[in-house]
Design an enzyme around this catalytic site. Structure first.
Site, short mmCIF file in Angstrom:
data_model
loop_
_atom_site.label_atom_id
_atom_site.label_comp_id
_atom_site.label_asym_id
_atom_site.label_seq_id
_atom_site.Cartn_x
_atom_site.Cartn_y
_atom_site.Cartn_z
N GLU A 114 0.76 -1.18 0.11
CA GLU A 114 0.08 0.11 -0.05
C GLU A 114 0.90 1.32 -0.08
O GLU A 114 0.52 2.23 -0.64
CB GLU A 114 -1.00 0.03 1.41
CG GLU A 114 -2.20 -0.90 1.12
CD GLU A 114 -1.67 -2.43 1.50
OE1 GLU A 114 -0.63 -2.56 1.87
OE2 GLU A 114 -2.37 -3.32 1.16
N HIS A 144 -10.96 -5.48 8.69
CA HIS A 144 -11.56 -5.32 7.68
C HIS A 144 -12.79 -4.47 7.90
O HIS A 144 -13.89 -4.42 7.08
CB HIS A 144 -12.17 -6.61 6.86
CG HIS A 144 -11.33 -7.47 6.32
ND1 HIS A 144 -10.36 -8.40 7.08
CD2 HIS A 144 -10.73 -7.61 5.07
CE1 HIS A 144 -9.56 -8.85 6.17
NE2 HIS A 144 -9.57 -8.46 5.06
#
Lengths: 328, 346
Positions: free
Chosen positions: A60, A129
């Site tokens: 990322e 998540h």
């Protein structure tokens, strides 16, 4: 006027901006032939090719940093972070680099990039998540932080984000990707970044929310209107940074009471800033305590259903908080 | 890399260009020395030095298309940015935190170089952050060429991105992720690691288990080259090859220039606590400027009179830069509030 899901509106905005401007490209994990794990980029690889819809390495930090470099070279990257929970490796790039470049270069270097990240809980995603990350990034002047809650806004705000000369962190309430549906005109439009939206007009108290919580707040407001005759105003903040102080104060000027709702954890959450704005500029209009309904101060959203539901605000909890405040 | 002297890229450098390279190295050194002195005099708050690195930096700059190709430097790249077009006055303005500081308008500490018109990208202080961004610049170059936004042969457009850092910064994940992108996408990208053996006080052996930074190049699928960073001509040869690879689509190059910093890390450092004076003195005898000056003298391009003339010119330029900076206005206090967001059009 078509009825569309929130994720379809996100995809439509990207498609339109890619068609409009050849400098716009997408990168992120699985955004290519797979179309993204949520299918936000479905069909775009096929339509625009691998040059413009680029599967990134699984890293990322570099999705953001490479996007930033491309933005410095006058491209218009849309960087997808697969889950907002995975954005933290890129924290240094977003805080130290992306949000500071314009300031530190005395206005020479622009970073016109969008970082899209699905966020939020209630989807059996557990700690990693489900996170709400806005509080970290709304503390970074130079960055804009936008959270759409309707398909109309999802399309219009994302188009504005792509065209904005500043970096925009675009947080999409993923629980609502397919459950939130709404009318979206066929004709092109944009929604300006900055102003909040009155999602429901009312005179008794103000509820400030964004993302999935803006929907829940409207549902709760309808419920208390029906059952208790309480007329709550719901402000969908939409842009969290810069803060729309006028919208916050103006609503309370009318109602005298404020409830702030977010699913992020409590301490130092975004509600604290809204409360502080009201403390600074809305004190004389207040007719009751500023109340916050948020996730609890635990390290993350737990996975197992009862614990998850305990964590998450929902329309019933919001309705209860509205009743309490209205009765003050 | 051709070993035959006559076919070396550096053999094609014209005499005036060789002298220009010498001049930039000398100017950088004298400007650097003056900066240390100004700090000792209490006139400036901070200085971080390029001393000892001048050959590596000047050779790198002269090998690229200066002012056109992207450069994403690090804090030690004074000689490099001077070679690209930053002036001693620009640098002095930043030392004094003056409004006319072109890098940042006095917002950043000195040596955080930026000049958009010269395609020098502003950097920060957390090390290696510039590496994946430079990969992004290189990605954009390739994107624009492949998507028909620019002509690949248009030499008025950037055709590569050069970034620099020290060997210590290669321990950062940011370096790894940037190198990985450069390799995966075969980008027109040059990463110049200026290995001066110490990251402030920590020696290279505590930084990595391999002997050379460039040993890692194969892990990224890029070409790795090790070069004596104090040998300007050897440095130029290596850089010219890396530039050619970038321009011709052959991909990225990791250049490791072995060099030394003969002074403390910064004006806030005292290097006596972590290395011997003998070691420092031994490296000073390998000074890249002395070495190149000797070469040019042997080649008949320099003589004592010419060297004196260069020295006088350097002193005059540094004097003038200092005087200009001292006379220049400070920023207005409320300039602290500017340039948070660029205005949105329409």
């Amino acid at each position: 006027m078509a009825i569309m899901t929130l994720i379809d509106a996100v995809r439509m905005a990207m498609d339109e901006e890619m068609a409009r401007d050849p400098r716009v490209f997408i990168t992120g994990e699985d955004v290519g032939p797979r179309g993204g794990v949520f299918r936000a980029t479905l069909g775009l690889h096929e339509k625009y090719g691998g040059e413009r819809v680029v599967d990134s390495p699984l890293a990322e930090l570099s999705i953001v940093a490479v996007g930033m470099g491309a933005a410095l070279a006058d491209l218009r990257p849309i960087c997808e972070i697969q889950f907002a929970d995975f954005i933290h490796p890129a924290f240094n790039q977003i805080i130290s680099e992306v949000s500071r470049m314009y300031y530190r270069s005395d206005g020479q270097w622009l970073v016109p990039m969008v970082i899209r990240a699905p966020y939020g809980g209630g989807i059996a995603g557990g700690l990693y998540h489900s996170q709400s990350i806005e509080a970290f990034f709304t503390h970074a002047p130079g960055l804009k932080v936008v959270v759409p809650s309707t398909p109309y806004d999802a399309r219009g705000l994302l188009k504005s984000a792509v065209r904005d000369p500043n970096p925009v962190l675009y947080l999409e309430p993923k629980k609502g990707y397919r459950s939130i549906k709404g009318e979206v005109p066929e004709a092109e439009y944009t929604v300006p970044i900055g102003p909040a939206r009155i999602a429901r007009e009312g005179g008794d108290l103000s509820v400030f929310a964004y993302g999935m919580m803006a929907h829940y707040a409207v549902q709760a407001a309808e419920k208390v209107a029906r059952e208790d005759g309480i007329d709550a105003e719901v402000i969908d903040l939409r842009t969290l940074l810069p803060v729309d102080k006028d919208a916050i104060v103006n609503s309370v000027k009318k109602t005298g009471k404020a409830l702030i709702v977010h699913e992020d954890t409590h301490t130092m959450g975004y509600a604290a800033e809204v409360a502080a704005v009201l403390g600074d500029d809305g004190f004389e209009y207040l007719d009751g305590p500023i109340k916050r309904l948020t996730g609890p101060d635990v390290p993350g959203v737990p996975f197992s259903h009862p614990m998850q539901e305990y964590f998450m605000p929902n329309p019933d909890k919001i309705a209860a908080a509205i009743r309490d405040l209205a009765a003050y | 890399m051709p070993t035959d002297t006559a076919t070396r890229a550096s053999a094609q450098i014209g005499e005036q260009t060789l002298l220009d390279m010498f001049w930039i190295m000398l100017l950088s050194r004298r400007l650097d020395e003056r900066s240390w002195m100004l700090h000792r005099q209490g006139k400036i708050a901070f200085h971080i030095s390029a001393m000892g690195h001048e050959a590596a930096q000047v050779a790198a700059a002269f090998a690229i298309h200066r002012g056109v190709d992207y450069v994403h430097p690090y804090y030690r790249d004074l000689a490099l940015v001077l070679a690209v077009g930053v002036t001693p006055t620009d640098f002095m303005m930043s030392l004094y935190g003056k409004q006319a500081d072109l890098s940042s308008g006095g917002r950043q500490m000195p040596s955080h170089f930026s000049n958009r018109s010269l395609h020098i990208v502003s950097g920060s202080a957390p090390v290696a952050t510039q590496v994946p961004q430079a990969a992004g610049l290189a990605f954009a170059i390739k994107y624009k060429q492949r998507c028909g936004l620019v002509d690949p042969n248009d030499t008025t457009q950037p055709r590569l991105a050069l970034t620099c850092l020290g060997e210590g910064a290669t321990s950062q994940g940011e370096w790894h992720e940037g190198m990985n992108w450069a390799g995966v996408h075969q980008l027109p990208f040059i990463c110049l690691v200026q290995n001066n053996i110490y990251a402030i006080s920590v020696p290279v052996q505590s930084q990595m288990a391999v002997e050379h930074v460039a040993d890692r190049a194969s892990a990224y699928g890029v070409k790795g080259v090790i070069v004596d960073g104090n040998d300007l001509l050897a440095m130029y040869d290596v850089m010219a090859d890396a530039v050619q690879r970038a321009y011709s689509g052959e991909g990225a190059t990791l250049v490791e220039a072995k060099t030394y910093r003969p002074v403390p890390h910064s004006s806030d450092d005292d290097d006596r606590s972590y290395r011997s004076r003998d070691e420092v003195e031994a490296w000073k005898r390998k000074d890249p400027i002395v070495r190149f000056q000797r070469y040019l003298t042997d080649e008949g391009l320099l003589d004592p009179a010419k060297i004196d003339a260069y020295e006088a010119r350097a002193r005059a330029e540094v004097d003038r830069a200092q005087a200009d900076a001292e006379a220049a206005p400070l920023p207005a206090a409320e300039d602290a509030l500017g340039d948070v967001y660029a205005p949105v059009e329409g």
